[in-house]
Scaffold this motif. Structure first.
Motif, PDB file in Angstrom:
ATOM      1  N   VAL A  91       0.965  -1.472  -0.080  1.00 54.47           N
ATOM      2  CA  VAL A  91      -0.211   0.066   0.161  1.00 54.47           C
ATOM      3  C   VAL A  91       0.784   1.179  -0.017  1.00 54.47           C
ATOM      4  N   GLN A  92       1.853   1.354   0.533  1.00 54.14           N
ATOM      5  CA  GLN A  92       2.908   2.299   0.636  1.00 54.14           C
ATOM      6  C   GLN A  92       3.308   2.994  -0.783  1.00 54.14           C
ATOM      7  N   SER A  93       3.201   1.943  -1.841  1.00 57.99           N
ATOM      8  CA  SER A  93       3.522   2.338  -3.031  1.00 57.99           C
ATOM      9  C   SER A  93       2.435   2.417  -4.071  1.00 57.99           C
ATOM     10  N   HIS A  94       1.048   2.468  -3.631  1.00 58.37           N
ATOM     11  CA  HIS A  94       0.143   2.440  -4.511  1.00 58.37           C
ATOM     12  C   HIS A  94       0.053   3.969  -5.070  1.00 58.37           C
ATOM     13  N   LEU A  95       0.291   5.063  -4.381  1.00 60.35           N
ATOM     14  CA  LEU A  95      -0.011   6.389  -5.030  1.00 60.35           C
ATOM     15  C   LEU A  95       1.231   6.287  -6.125  1.00 60.35           C
ATOM     16  N   PRO A  96       2.457   6.279  -5.940  1.00 54.40           N
ATOM     17  CA  PRO A  96       3.551   6.602  -6.852  1.00 54.40           C
ATOM     18  C   PRO A  96       3.216   5.650  -8.132  1.00 54.40           C
ATOM     19  N   VAL A  97       2.857   4.496  -7.953  1.00 50.26           N
ATOM     20  CA  VAL A  97       2.772   3.389  -8.878  1.00 50.26           C
ATOM     21  C   VAL A  97       1.629   3.709  -9.718  1.00 50.26           C
ATOM     22  N   ALA A  98       0.554   4.211  -8.983  1.00 48.54           N
ATOM     23  CA  ALA A  98      -0.874   4.590  -9.809  1.00 48.54           C
ATOM     24  C   ALA A  98      -0.423   5.871 -10.579  1.00 48.54           C
ATOM     25  N   LYS A  99       0.098   6.997 -10.349  1.00 50.92           N
ATOM     26  CA  LYS A  99       0.262   7.987 -10.673  1.00 50.92           C
ATOM     27  C   LYS A  99       1.257   7.819 -12.101  1.00 50.92           C
ATOM     28  N   THR A 100       2.228   6.720 -12.040  1.00 50.77           N
ATOM     29  CA  THR A 100       2.782   6.335 -13.174  1.00 50.77           C
ATOM     30  C   THR A 100       2.046   5.858 -14.390  1.00 50.77           C
ATOM     31  N   ILE A 101       1.000   4.986 -13.911  1.00 53.52           N
ATOM     32  CA  ILE A 101       0.221   4.600 -14.642  1.00 53.52           C
ATOM     33  C   ILE A 101      -0.694   5.396 -15.160  1.00 53.52           C
ATOM     34  N   ILE A 102      -1.312   6.287 -14.472  1.00 56.66           N
ATOM     35  CA  ILE A 102      -2.156   7.304 -15.225  1.00 56.66           C
ATOM     36  C   ILE A 102      -1.444   8.293 -15.942  1.00 56.66           C
ATOM     37  N   ASP A 103      -0.210   8.388 -15.733  1.00 57.27           N
ATOM     38  CA  ASP A 103       0.500   9.177 -16.825  1.00 57.27           C
ATOM     39  C   ASP A 103       0.758   8.541 -18.338  1.00 57.27           C
ATOM     40  N   ALA A 104       0.405   7.214 -18.280  1.00 53.00           N
ATOM     41  CA  ALA A 104       0.367   6.506 -19.242  1.00 53.00           C
ATOM     42  C   ALA A 104      -0.963   6.348 -19.997  1.00 53.00           C
ATOM     43  N   GLY A 105      -2.145   6.996 -19.211  1.00 51.57           N
ATOM     44  CA  GLY A 105      -3.670   6.869 -19.866  1.00 51.57           C
ATOM     45  C   GLY A 105      -4.130   5.522 -19.709  1.00 51.57           C
ATOM     46  N   VAL A 106      -3.643   4.780 -18.669  1.00 59.26           N
ATOM     47  CA  VAL A 106      -4.194   3.484 -18.560  1.00 59.26           C
ATOM     48  C   VAL A 106      -5.078   3.306 -17.211  1.00 59.26           C
ATOM     49  N   PRO A 107      -6.497   2.773 -17.488  1.00 61.74           N
ATOM     50  CA  PRO A 107      -7.288   2.720 -16.384  1.00 61.74           C
ATOM     51  C   PRO A 107      -6.605   1.709 -15.221  1.00 61.74           C
ATOM     52  N   ILE A 108      -6.903   1.799 -13.987  1.00 64.80           N
ATOM     53  CA  ILE A 108      -6.318   1.008 -12.960  1.00 64.80           C
ATOM     54  C   ILE A 108      -7.302   0.526 -12.092  1.00 64.80           C
ATOM     55  N   GLN A 109      -7.109  -0.912 -11.502  1.00 64.13           N
ATOM     56  CA  GLN A 109      -7.865  -1.258 -10.371  1.00 64.13           C
ATOM     57  C   GLN A 109      -6.784  -1.466  -9.369  1.00 64.13           C
ATOM     58  N   ILE A 110      -6.892  -1.085  -8.316  1.00 65.95           N
ATOM     59  CA  ILE A 110      -5.932  -0.898  -6.936  1.00 65.95           C
ATOM     60  C   ILE A 110      -6.418  -1.935  -6.025  1.00 65.95           C
ATOM     61  N   GLU A 111      -5.549  -2.612  -5.385  1.00 62.49           N
ATOM     62  CA  GLU A 111      -5.903  -3.575  -4.146  1.00 62.49           C
ATOM     63  C   GLU A 111      -6.251  -2.650  -3.085  1.00 62.49           C
ATOM     64  N   LYS A 112      -7.042  -3.059  -2.154  1.00 63.01           N
ATOM     65  CA  LYS A 112      -7.355  -2.398  -1.194  1.00 63.01           C
ATOM     66  C   LYS A 112      -6.373  -2.618   0.185  1.00 63.01           C
ATOM     67  N   PRO A 113      -5.999  -1.589   0.903  1.00 63.19           N
ATOM     68  CA  PRO A 113      -6.445  -0.097   0.829  1.00 63.19           C
ATOM     69  C   PRO A 113      -5.752   0.502  -0.352  1.00 63.19           C
ATOM     70  N   ILE A 114      -6.893   1.430  -0.886  1.00 63.15           N
ATOM     71  CA  ILE A 114      -6.312   2.162  -2.289  1.00 63.15           C
ATOM     72  C   ILE A 114      -5.381   2.832  -2.152  1.00 63.15           C
ATOM     73  N   THR A 115      -5.072   3.640  -0.840  1.00 65.96           N
ATOM     74  CA  THR A 115      -3.910   4.508  -0.682  1.00 65.96           C
ATOM     75  C   THR A 115      -3.522   4.173   0.907  1.00 65.96           C
ATOM     76  N   GLU A 116      -2.479   4.763   1.415  1.00 66.55           N
ATOM     77  CA  GLU A 116      -2.008   4.463   2.877  1.00 66.55           C
ATOM     78  C   GLU A 116      -2.840   5.475   3.625  1.00 66.55           C
ATOM     79  N   THR A 117      -3.226   6.866   3.208  1.00 65.16           N
ATOM     80  CA  THR A 117      -3.644   7.898   4.129  1.00 65.16           C
ATOM     81  C   THR A 117      -4.896   8.214   3.089  1.00 65.16           C
ATOM     82  N   TYR A 118      -5.811   9.337   3.956  1.00 67.54           N
ATOM     83  CA  TYR A 118      -7.009   9.676   3.337  1.00 67.54           C
ATOM     84  C   TYR A 118      -6.252  11.062   2.444  1.00 67.54           C
ATOM     85  N   GLU A 119      -5.079  11.793   2.874  1.00 64.12           N
ATOM     86  CA  GLU A 119      -4.625  12.655   2.037  1.00 64.12           C
ATOM     87  C   GLU A 119      -4.083  12.369   0.716  1.00 64.12           C
TER      88      GLU A 119
END
Length: 374
Positions: free
Chosen positions: A73-101
């Motif tokens: 989970v600690q890597s979800h945000l940077p990994v997701a942003k990299t994939i988003i930059d490529a324009g690819v839809p994502i499904q993320i395992e729970k918890p979606i991020t480590e914090t609300y922020e």
């Protein structure tokens, strides 16, 4: 059209993603990416797909339509942003991020890029939960007055089920499992009518080598529809996992372990005979559910038909529904809206704040929630 799909992260939970994507007729599983070359290669060989150890290389080499993130989970945000930059839809395992922020940062980043992001909420699609939801939506239960989720027998904070990265969380391995009962409560009972209606209580009963702050939690709130919602989560007990729906005409007990649904539609207080018949009703519902489940398991063993498998496997069911939405290019049809994920991570933040006893979590952005597609 089939969606060219890759899985990022080859840990424990990746297997259900890999198997489901390889079977789904709407998806073509093409690659696995993991920092550990041995893990990536082993998974790739098992599924006849390409192996990568670098996410940027994967995104450059494969023309992806979908990516599933199964990393810590600690890597979800940077990994997701990299994939988003490529324009690819994502499904993320729970918890979606480590914090609300972090969630708010991810949601804004995806919205700005116009990329669809969802979270795995598989228990909402368990067969028995779907049956309970049909009863609720049909009106058979009458007015829903209360929803409870009991989710005990969770892992202790120091259980090494998913790896040492979990020990960095305030609740360890126990915290990693909290999304399941929380998103079930949100789906069945509705979202809190305000952040002021959320109350969290925690306990720390065990003694651990690491500095965990809780191994038990309870949260309650009143929903937008004035439904009283409560969730109880305990680690280190015998498992009891139930969704309880309290209606004016009929109440329900959906047992996640046995996948049986008990309908409470008799006023047992009317007489001694009514009490006896109420017990008979409950027993018959349990038996009928057990027989139904046994027949379903036999059917799955004798058939590799996708429709049979997805109806019995909640992970597959959610993936199937999401693949239909992505094919249609309609984010509003995604079975798990980001609004549900936003409230789930908010409730987790309230639990952590209660455990730390350092005051309430940061205010929620009500306008952002109102703007999420359903």
């Amino acid at each position: 059209m089939t969606l060219r799909t890759a899985v990022v992260g080859g840990g424990t939970v990746s297997e259900v993603h890999l198997s489901g994507l390889s079977k789904n007729p709407r998806t073509e599983l093409v690659a696995i990416c993991d920092l550990d070359e041995e893990i990536a290669t082993a998974k790739a060989d098992a599924y006849g797909i390409a192996a990568y150890t670098d996410l940027d290389e994967l995104l450059a080499a494969e023309d992806l339509d979908w990516a599933h993130v199964c990393t810590p989970v600690q890597s979800h945000l940077p990994v997701a942003k990299t994939i988003i930059d490529a324009g690819v839809p994502i499904q993320i395992e729970k918890p979606i991020t480590e914090t609300y922020e972090e969630f708010e940062e991810l949601a804004a980043y995806a919205a700005d890029a116009g990329v669809t992001v969802s979270e795995k909420h598989n228990h909402n699609f368990d067969p028995v939960v779907r049956r309970a939801r049909r009863r609720m939506e049909s009106g058979e239960c009458g007015t829903i007055k209360g929803v409870e989720v009991i989710y005990t027998g969770c892992s202790n904070p120091d259980d090494p089920n998913r790896g040492p990265w979990n020990f960095e969380l305030a609740g360890g391995e126990f915290e990693e499992g909290l999304p399941h009962p929380l998103y079930m409560t949100l789906r069945a009972g509705g979202y809190p009518r305000s952040e002021d209606d959320v109350r969290a209580t925690t306990s720390l009963l065990g003694e651990y080598e690491y500095d965990f702050t809780y191994d038990g939690a309870m949260i309650q709130y009143v929903s937008d529809d004035d439904v009283l919602c409560r969730t109880t989560m305990l680690g280190g007990t015998r498992p009891v996992r139930q969704l309880l729906v309290h209606g004016s005409e009929m109440s329900l007990t959906a047992d996640l372990i046995s996948q049986t649904l008990v309908e409470h539609d008799r006023d047992y207080k009317a007489s001694g005979a009514a009490r006896a018949l109420n017990n008979v009703d409950n027993a018959l519902d349990r038996v009928a559910g057990t027989v139904q489940n046994f027949r379903a398991v036999l059917k799955r063993r004798n058939s590799d038909d996708w429709d049979t498998e997805r109806l019995l496997n909640a992970h597959y069911y959610q993936n199937h529904a999401e693949s239909i939405a992505l094919e249609a290019g309609d984010p509003s049809r995604m079975p798990v809206p980001l609004s549900e994920s936003r409230w789930m991570i908010r409730l987790m933040a309230e639990i952590r704040a209660a455990a730390a006893a350092d005051g309430p979590a940061a205010p929620i952005d009500a306008e952002a929630i109102a703007g999420d597609p359903e």
